[in-house]
Design an enzyme around this catalytic site. Sequence first.
Site, PDB file in Angstrom:
ATOM      1  CD  GLN A 168      -2.486  -1.210   2.721  1.00  0.00           C
ATOM      2  OE1 GLN A 168      -3.463  -0.512   2.893  1.00  0.00           O
ATOM      3  NE2 GLN A 168      -2.014  -1.998   3.660  1.00  0.00           N
TER       4      GLN A 168
ATOM      5  CG  HIS B 187      -2.865   2.594  -2.017  1.00  0.00           C
ATOM      6  ND1 HIS B 187      -2.894   2.568  -0.652  1.00  0.00           N
ATOM      7  CD2 HIS B 187      -3.942   1.873  -2.418  1.00  0.00           C
ATOM      8  CE1 HIS B 187      -3.941   1.854  -0.236  1.00  0.00           C
ATOM      9  NE2 HIS B 187      -4.588   1.418  -1.291  1.00  0.00           N
TER      10      HIS B 187
ATOM     11  CB  CYS C 274       2.674  19.935 -17.560  1.00  0.00           C
ATOM     12  SG  CYS C 274       3.357  18.959 -18.907  1.00  0.00           S
TER      13      CYS C 274
ATOM     14  CB  SER D 119      -1.100  -3.098   6.734  1.00  0.00           C
ATOM     15  OG  SER D 119      -2.336  -2.567   6.299  1.00  0.00           O
TER      16      SER D 119
ATOM     17  CG  ASN E  49       0.552  -3.506  12.537  1.00  0.00           C
ATOM     18  OD1 ASN E  49       1.107  -3.011  11.560  1.00  0.00           O
ATOM     19  ND2 ASN E  49      -0.385  -2.871  13.227  1.00  0.00           N
TER      20      ASN E  49
ATOM     21  CD  GLU F 121      -1.070   1.219  17.059  1.00  0.00           C
ATOM     22  OE1 GLU F 121      -1.091   2.176  17.830  1.00  0.00           O
ATOM     23  OE2 GLU F 121      -1.549   1.265  15.918  1.00  0.00           O
TER      24      GLU F 121
HETATM   25  P1  NAD Z   1      -1.503   2.854   8.357  1.00  0.00           P
HETATM   26  O1  NAD Z   1      -0.761   4.141   8.522  1.00  0.00           O
HETATM   27  O2  NAD Z   1      -2.971   2.856   8.335  1.00  0.00           O
HETATM   28  O3  NAD Z   1      -1.074   1.823   9.489  1.00  0.00           O
HETATM   29  C1  NAD Z   1       0.242   1.582   9.775  1.00  0.00           C
HETATM   30  C2  NAD Z   1       0.339   0.493  10.832  1.00  0.00           C
HETATM   31  O4  NAD Z   1       1.722   0.220  11.031  1.00  0.00           O
HETATM   32  C3  NAD Z   1      -0.262   0.866  12.192  1.00  0.00           C
HETATM   33  O5  NAD Z   1      -1.174  -0.128  12.586  1.00  0.00           O
HETATM   34  C4  NAD Z   1       0.963   0.917  13.125  1.00  0.00           C
HETATM   35  O6  NAD Z   1       0.681   0.395  14.399  1.00  0.00           O
HETATM   36  C5  NAD Z   1       1.948   0.040  12.410  1.00  0.00           C
HETATM   37  N1  NAD Z   1       3.372   0.360  12.662  1.00  0.00           N
HETATM   38  C6  NAD Z   1       3.937   1.542  12.976  1.00  0.00           C
HETATM   39  N2  NAD Z   1       5.265   1.427  13.098  1.00  0.00           N
HETATM   40  C7  NAD Z   1       5.562   0.123  12.887  1.00  0.00           C
HETATM   41  C8  NAD Z   1       6.778  -0.633  12.872  1.00  0.00           C
HETATM   42  N3  NAD Z   1       7.975  -0.060  13.108  1.00  0.00           N
HETATM   43  N4  NAD Z   1       6.698  -1.970  12.634  1.00  0.00           N
HETATM   44  C9  NAD Z   1       5.495  -2.563  12.407  1.00  0.00           C
HETATM   45  N5  NAD Z   1       4.326  -1.895  12.403  1.00  0.00           N
HETATM   46  C10 NAD Z   1       4.359  -0.567  12.623  1.00  0.00           C
HETATM   47  O7  NAD Z   1      -0.919   2.249   7.048  1.00  0.00           O
HETATM   48  P2  NAD Z   1      -1.613   1.391   5.956  1.00  0.00           P
HETATM   49  O8  NAD Z   1      -2.453   0.314   6.543  1.00  0.00           O
HETATM   50  O9  NAD Z   1      -0.517   1.043   5.060  1.00  0.00           O
HETATM   51  O10 NAD Z   1      -2.651   2.311   5.157  1.00  0.00           O
HETATM   52  C11 NAD Z   1      -2.630   3.710   5.053  1.00  0.00           C
HETATM   53  C12 NAD Z   1      -2.417   4.302   3.671  1.00  0.00           C
HETATM   54  O11 NAD Z   1      -1.404   5.251   3.799  1.00  0.00           O
HETATM   55  C13 NAD Z   1      -1.931   3.422   2.602  1.00  0.00           C
HETATM   56  O12 NAD Z   1      -2.940   3.459   1.668  1.00  0.00           O
HETATM   57  C14 NAD Z   1      -0.688   4.075   1.978  1.00  0.00           C
HETATM   58  O13 NAD Z   1      -0.939   4.341   0.628  1.00  0.00           O
HETATM   59  C15 NAD Z   1      -0.549   5.367   2.678  1.00  0.00           C
HETATM   60  N6  NAD Z   1       0.778   5.717   3.255  1.00  0.00           N
HETATM   61  C16 NAD Z   1       1.956   5.337   2.659  1.00  0.00           C
HETATM   62  C17 NAD Z   1       3.184   5.651   3.250  1.00  0.00           C
HETATM   63  C18 NAD Z   1       4.455   5.205   2.579  1.00  0.00           C
HETATM   64  O14 NAD Z   1       4.500   5.067   1.368  1.00  0.00           O
HETATM   65  N7  NAD Z   1       5.521   4.940   3.354  1.00  0.00           N
HETATM   66  C19 NAD Z   1       3.216   6.343   4.447  1.00  0.00           C
HETATM   67  C20 NAD Z   1       2.001   6.734   5.030  1.00  0.00           C
HETATM   68  C21 NAD Z   1       0.794   6.388   4.427  1.00  0.00           C
HETATM   69 ZN    ZN Z   2       1.318  18.228 -19.844  1.00  0.00          ZN
END
Ligand code: NAD
Ligand code: ZN
Length: 247
Positions: free
Chosen positions: A99, A117, A149, A191, A216, A218
């Site tokens: 994601q 995504h 652009c 996630s 995870n 949490e």
């Molecule tokens: P989320 O932010 O909803 O959840 C993240 C989860 O990771 C939480 O439950 C948290 O407890 C856990 N977490 C935090 N630190 C951790 C660690 N060190 N080890 C293990 N777990 C840990 O993320 P999601 O479920 O991926 O969905 C949110 C949306 O946010 C996605 O659609 C994504 O596109 C986008 N997003 C992407 C990025 C990125 O590209 N790095 C960053 C933020 C959000």
């Molecule tokens: Zn263009």
Amino acid sequence: MTLHRAAELLAGARHGLALTGAGISAESGIPTFRGEGGLWTKYDPVKVSSIETFLADPAAYWMVSRERGRVALAARPNPGHVALAALEAAGHIVAVVTQNTDGLHQESGSSRVLELHGSGRTVECLDCGRREPRSAVQERLDTEMPPRCPHCGGTVLKPTVVLFGEPMPAAPMQEAFALAAEADVMLVVGSSLVVYPAADVPFVALRSGARMIVINAEPTPFDRLAEVVIHGRSGEVLPEIARLIDA
Ligand code: NAD
Ligand code: ZN
């Protein structure tokens, strides 16, 4: 004990599949959306990240995106990304469905990465469709807001990420669900599993008989369906599992 069980499951997997979320990149310094310290404790997600508000006020979107982009472009893969790449190279998983939009899986050596995504590493012209690397646009943001652009006369640029209200990219979605239907071990990392349809990927795998490992920080709504649940940091847990498989 649970670490050993996770290692055992992955070692025996013939068609393992990983799904990752923002948590796997937290230890690279990229804030998650949900969870402790998550970005959405600071912003209203739908306001900041929907296509409707983007089109209504692209500069407002880019002001927030400029700060997040600075952090994401500077981030490097952490030991969790590296361990997943090693699991793929050794044949324990066949692909990573993610994601995330940060590109850190590819950078750490994962070769089959399905980005549900989109990618934050490129931007796209909403008119002519031409793409540019995000890093090039990032450099112009201090003087050009919103960025436009250079090819077609000034239409606004948008990162190639999926915003709320936009369709998910069809090809990686289909491939991810096809892999989930064949999976015998489903490894979910970092996630919150509350964003759909991404969270349907482990559902499909479970329905097809896969056994599930959840790593995870949490608890997640899927914990009770998993054979192994490890609440910890993926940058510590995944390398330990990879080490146990090799031992
Ligand atoms: P989320 O932010 O909803 O959840 C993240 C989860 O990771 C939480 O439950 C948290 O407890 C856990 N977490 C935090 N630190 C951790 C660690 N060190 N080890 C293990 N777990 C840990 O993320 P999601 O479920 O991926 O969905 C949110 C949306 O946010 C996605 O659609 C994504 O596109 C986008 N997003 C992407 C990025 C990125 O590209 N790095 C960053 C933020 C959000
Ligand atoms: Zn263009």
